[in-house]
Design a protein around this motif. Sequence first.
Motif, PDB file in Angstrom:
ATOM      1  N   ASN A 132     -71.033  74.628  64.457  1.00  0.00           N
ATOM      2  CA  ASN A 132     -71.333  74.629  65.886  1.00  0.00           C
ATOM      3  C   ASN A 132     -72.407  75.660  66.165  1.00  0.00           C
ATOM      4  O   ASN A 132     -72.706  76.510  65.329  1.00  0.00           O
ATOM      5  CB  ASN A 132     -70.082  74.859  66.742  1.00  0.00           C
ATOM      6  CG  ASN A 132     -69.478  76.231  66.532  1.00  0.00           C
ATOM      7  OD1 ASN A 132     -70.094  77.239  66.857  1.00  0.00           O
ATOM      8  ND2 ASN A 132     -68.270  76.282  65.966  1.00  0.00           N
ATOM      9  N   TYR A 213     -74.688  70.627  64.759  1.00  0.00           N
ATOM     10  CA  TYR A 213     -74.320  71.785  65.559  1.00  0.00           C
ATOM     11  C   TYR A 213     -74.012  71.467  67.015  1.00  0.00           C
ATOM     12  O   TYR A 213     -73.397  72.289  67.707  1.00  0.00           O
ATOM     13  CB  TYR A 213     -75.436  72.832  65.480  1.00  0.00           C
ATOM     14  CG  TYR A 213     -75.588  73.425  64.111  1.00  0.00           C
ATOM     15  CD1 TYR A 213     -74.632  74.311  63.608  1.00  0.00           C
ATOM     16  CD2 TYR A 213     -76.660  73.091  63.293  1.00  0.00           C
ATOM     17  CE1 TYR A 213     -74.758  74.855  62.336  1.00  0.00           C
ATOM     18  CE2 TYR A 213     -76.807  73.624  62.036  1.00  0.00           C
ATOM     19  CZ  TYR A 213     -75.841  74.507  61.554  1.00  0.00           C
ATOM     20  OH  TYR A 213     -75.968  75.028  60.305  1.00  0.00           O
ATOM     21  N   SER A 216     -69.877  67.137  69.046  1.00  0.00           N
ATOM     22  CA  SER A 216     -68.508  67.661  69.144  1.00  0.00           C
ATOM     23  C   SER A 216     -67.606  67.150  68.027  1.00  0.00           C
ATOM     24  O   SER A 216     -66.543  67.725  67.779  1.00  0.00           O
ATOM     25  CB  SER A 216     -67.892  67.274  70.495  1.00  0.00           C
ATOM     26  OG  SER A 216     -67.848  65.861  70.642  1.00  0.00           O
TER      27      SER A 216
END
Length: 218
Positions: A132, A213, A216
């Motif tokens: 992320n 990144y 979700s």
Amino acid sequence: MPYFSDIQSVALFVSIIAGFFIGKKLAFEQLVKDKQCQHLVFGSAVCLTLLWAIQTGIPGSPQVHFLWLSALPLLLGFRWAMLASLMALLSLTLVGVEQISMLGINFLVSCLAPIGLTYGIYSLTFHKLPRNVFVYIFLCAFIPGALTIGLKMLLMSGYYYFDGIYTWQHLLDNYLMITTLLMFPEAMFNGMTITLLIIYKPHWVFTFYDKHYLDSKN
């Protein structure tokens, strides 16, 4: 002819070998044909040259400067970052800011070690941690920024000590003590650089992938 100590001679030899193996895998045809690659590599080299030329330190002790070598390999990738940093180092050496006899030491300690550490941390986080944007910014840019300047100054202190240039106590009191003052600004500098780049120019950042990144599901 500049005088090279034994350590400087070995460092220069190792630097040439390392530079050869890094350079032989560079796609120089891409640099010739790709305008964006040219702008990023040469622009980064110019920025590094200007940044590294701004040096300070305690009189009678080694000079210090910010590195910006955590953001650079994230932006360009490992090999192009090494080329940009080498061009900056050669430029400063040619104009007399850095000594010719220190070329090998500076390449290994101020270029290869920080860039290698940053890219190693990036590779580890990419494969081992959740992907992320916060992990990318803080673990790949911010924290390595602090670690790289600490590593550089520690390695350089080792060289100065073993080559008999300064005593360890002198280095501890007048050089290494500055490390704690530089680590947070260096971390902020690299972290803010990457943050701004992935917001406004994400297609410039070689190691940043939207699907990894920002998705979700990852």
